[in-house]
Structure formats: C-alpha cells, structure tokens
Design a protein around this motif. Sequence first.
Motif, short mmCIF file in Angstrom:
data_model
loop_
_atom_site.label_atom_id
_atom_site.label_comp_id
_atom_site.label_asym_id
_atom_site.label_seq_id
_atom_site.Cartn_x
_atom_site.Cartn_y
_atom_site.Cartn_z
N ARG A 70 37.25 -15.74 -48.93
CA ARG A 70 37.01 -16.43 -50.41
C ARG A 70 35.89 -17.50 -50.01
NH1 ARG A 70 42.56 -17.64 -50.67
NH2 ARG A 70 42.00 -19.79 -50.06
N GLN A 71 35.69 -18.01 -48.82
CA GLN A 71 34.36 -18.91 -48.73
C GLN A 71 33.28 -17.83 -48.77
OE1 GLN A 71 34.89 -21.45 -45.42
NE2 GLN A 71 32.73 -21.86 -45.23
N VAL A 72 33.26 -16.71 -48.16
CA VAL A 72 32.10 -15.72 -48.17
C VAL A 72 31.65 -15.37 -49.37
CG1 VAL A 72 31.10 -13.58 -47.25
CG2 VAL A 72 32.46 -15.27 -45.70
N GLU A 73 32.91 -14.90 -50.20
CA GLU A 73 32.65 -14.42 -51.54
C GLU A 73 32.19 -15.43 -52.58
OE1 GLU A 73 36.40 -11.10 -51.52
OE2 GLU A 73 36.65 -13.21 -52.18
N THR A 74 32.37 -16.58 -52.39
CA THR A 74 31.86 -17.72 -53.35
C THR A 74 30.33 -17.85 -52.89
OG1 THR A 74 33.84 -19.20 -52.90
CG2 THR A 74 31.62 -20.39 -53.59
N GLU A 75 30.05 -17.80 -51.79
CA GLU A 75 28.30 -17.81 -51.19
C GLU A 75 27.83 -16.36 -51.79
OE1 GLU A 75 25.50 -19.27 -47.63
OE2 GLU A 75 27.62 -19.67 -47.63
N LEU A 76 28.19 -15.34 -51.48
CA LEU A 76 27.64 -14.15 -51.57
C LEU A 76 28.63 -13.24 -52.47
CD1 LEU A 76 25.45 -11.92 -50.99
CD2 LEU A 76 26.78 -11.64 -48.71
N PRO A 77 28.60 -13.43 -53.93
CA PRO A 77 29.47 -12.49 -54.77
C PRO A 77 28.92 -11.20 -54.91
CG PRO A 77 27.80 -14.04 -56.09
CD PRO A 77 27.84 -14.41 -54.63
N ALA A 78 29.88 -10.23 -55.13
CA ALA A 78 29.47 -8.84 -55.44
C ALA A 78 28.85 -8.73 -56.34
CB ALA A 78 30.98 -8.04 -55.75
N GLN A 79 27.81 -7.86 -56.34
CA GLN A 79 26.63 -7.39 -57.24
C GLN A 79 26.95 -5.94 -57.69
OE1 GLN A 79 23.90 -9.71 -57.47
NE2 GLN A 79 25.76 -10.82 -56.47
N TRP A 135 42.64 -13.92 -42.91
CA TRP A 135 41.46 -13.73 -43.26
C TRP A 135 41.04 -14.41 -44.50
CZ3 TRP A 135 41.14 -10.54 -47.30
CH2 TRP A 135 41.93 -9.44 -47.28
N GLU A 136 41.86 -14.51 -45.36
CA GLU A 136 41.95 -14.72 -47.05
C GLU A 136 41.13 -16.12 -47.10
OE1 GLU A 136 41.92 -14.31 -50.79
OE2 GLU A 136 43.05 -12.98 -49.53
N ALA A 137 41.20 -16.96 -46.53
CA ALA A 137 40.55 -18.40 -46.85
C ALA A 137 38.90 -18.09 -46.50
CB ALA A 137 41.02 -19.53 -46.42
N ALA A 138 38.67 -17.63 -45.43
CA ALA A 138 37.42 -17.23 -44.63
C ALA A 138 36.77 -16.28 -45.75
CB ALA A 138 37.41 -16.93 -43.58
N GLY A 149 47.19 -0.77 -38.16
CA GLY A 149 47.95 -1.30 -36.82
C GLY A 149 47.25 -2.53 -36.12
N PHE A 150 46.38 -3.15 -36.80
CA PHE A 150 45.72 -4.09 -36.14
C PHE A 150 46.12 -5.38 -36.93
CE2 PHE A 150 42.83 -0.70 -35.21
CZ PHE A 150 42.58 -1.14 -33.89
N ARG A 151 46.26 -6.53 -35.93
CA ARG A 151 46.94 -7.71 -36.68
C ARG A 151 45.78 -8.98 -36.44
NH1 ARG A 151 49.51 -11.13 -32.87
NH2 ARG A 151 49.88 -9.48 -31.92
N VAL A 152 45.50 -9.65 -37.73
CA VAL A 152 44.51 -10.62 -37.73
C VAL A 152 44.92 -11.87 -36.67
CG1 VAL A 152 45.26 -11.71 -39.74
CG2 VAL A 152 42.86 -11.98 -39.06
N LEU A 153 43.95 -12.02 -36.01
CA LEU A 153 44.11 -13.50 -35.33
C LEU A 153 43.31 -14.61 -35.59
CD1 LEU A 153 44.03 -11.55 -31.61
CD2 LEU A 153 46.00 -12.43 -32.90
N ALA A 154 42.47 -14.26 -36.19
CA ALA A 154 41.35 -15.55 -36.46
C ALA A 154 40.14 -14.95 -37.31
CB ALA A 154 40.68 -16.37 -35.37
#
Length: 273
Positions: free
Chosen positions: A204-213, A199-202, A63-68
């Motif tokens: 992806r930015q994190v995932e580019t710098e810190l990919p899953a191990q 939150w999608e673009a942000a 029930g939470f809506r992303v704002l930023a």
Amino acid sequence: MEGKDTVFAADIWAREGWASAELTLGGAGAHRFADRIAVTWLRPDAFAAGTARRVLAAVAERGFRVLAARPVHLGPAGARALWAYMCRWATVERLWLLDAVVALGPGLLVLWADDTDSPLPASARLTAGKGNGAPGRRDGQSLRDLAGALNRVLTMVHTADEPADVIRELAVFCPSWQERVLLIEEAATRLAEGTAGSWEAACRQVETELPAQAAPDRAGTAGPVVRGPGVLYQGELAERWAALRAAADTWPLLAPSPGPVSWPEQARRNPWR
C-alpha cells in the motif's frame, strides 16, 4: 553457477551482503539463510501497470511464504549495481530506459521461504518460474506473463537468481547496514519459527507513491515519439509512463557484441539466439 564464486568474492556488494548475514546469523546460519530464501523485487513498472498484486498472489500460490517486505527505491546507481553483470548486452538506450523505470518510484522487495520439498534452493525455484525477459520466449504461465511484461525492458518482476545473488542483492536493495540487518533478522526469525509476515502494508505504501496508470490506447494513436532520454523525466507520472512504454517499444535494446564476460555461464548466454 560456475565461476560466480570467484567473481563475487571480489564484488563489493556481495562482500558487504555476506558480512551482514554472517555477523547476524553466523557462517553456517548465513549459508542456510541464503539457500532457503527467495527474493523478489516487484519493480516500479509493475506498479505503474497495476499488476504487482497479481504477481504477489501467484508467488504465494506456488508454495512460497512471505517473510518480510519493504518498499525500495533504487536510483540510477542502484540500478547499475543490481544489473551490473546482466547488462553486458545492453545498449546505452537500454540503460537510459532502466534509469527511467527506477525514476518512476519505488518497488516492493519481498523475502520468501519455500514451503515445498523442492531440492532446489528457494531462489532458484522461484527464478525458474519468473519467465524470460523476451515475451516470445515465455510459456504464458510465468510471473512475467501474469505481470503483463511488455518487452526486454519493462519486465516488471525481478528475482535473485540463486543463493549467491540473494546475499549480494541484500546489500544493493538495503545499502544501510542497520536496515539490512533488521531485514535479515526479521526474515530469519520467521523462517526458523515457520511463521509468515505480510506484504500488504508495504505494498500500500508503494501504491500510494506510485499509483497504477491507464494503459495507452494502442489502437487509436501511434503514441509519443521519444528521441532522447530527457523526455522520460518530463511531465506528470502518466506522461513519463507513456513515454517510457513508447521508447521501450522502439529503441534498440541489444548491442551487437557483449561487454566483458564475468563467469562462464555468461559467455554462453546470447540473447540474439
């Protein structure tokens, strides 16, 4: 929480966070904003484990809506600021481990609105579903369970506990005045309009710098032996992640006695019980 207002009135991050909110939204507007906003930081260990998106989807389902959303990289000073009060039971080894967690890379800061009719502040309702840091004290349905949080160090998910923490942590996560005001304005506008961000673009930015191990093979190997903090910063990301997991499993995390008490609720909190 009883007594926290007195402590935060002298806290430099709480004071700066409040000044930003008040000057942006006015006094009454800042109070409403703090009450209606929930904050999550999907920590670097959640991205290393590859479970961050699972948690983000679960928050929306509740029930939470992303704002930023913003990628946020905390250094050791930021980690100390964020957990300054909660680390009163921490060993020095635990502080080293927290430094190693934030050294993995960025995490993802997300501001949410609560679209349910709950009487709780948004931050308090979200925190109620976060789950305890100790795996044995969780119900199997918490956000930390979904994230696969492993122990008291690799907890994967951080939330601001209540409205006072929302305000304080805005200053910790966004030390730049200009960036903090822009974040508040973006979230407040969507909150007032009833619209949603993404939150999608942000993410992806994190995932580019810190990919899953890849998870270590616990069945066939004993894992690396970690005898000091230096090894947590050596080698490639996969090596540092493996060393961090091994150290978090074996190093002492709870001190035999606590540090200074800041408010009465903390005096009653004993992780040994």
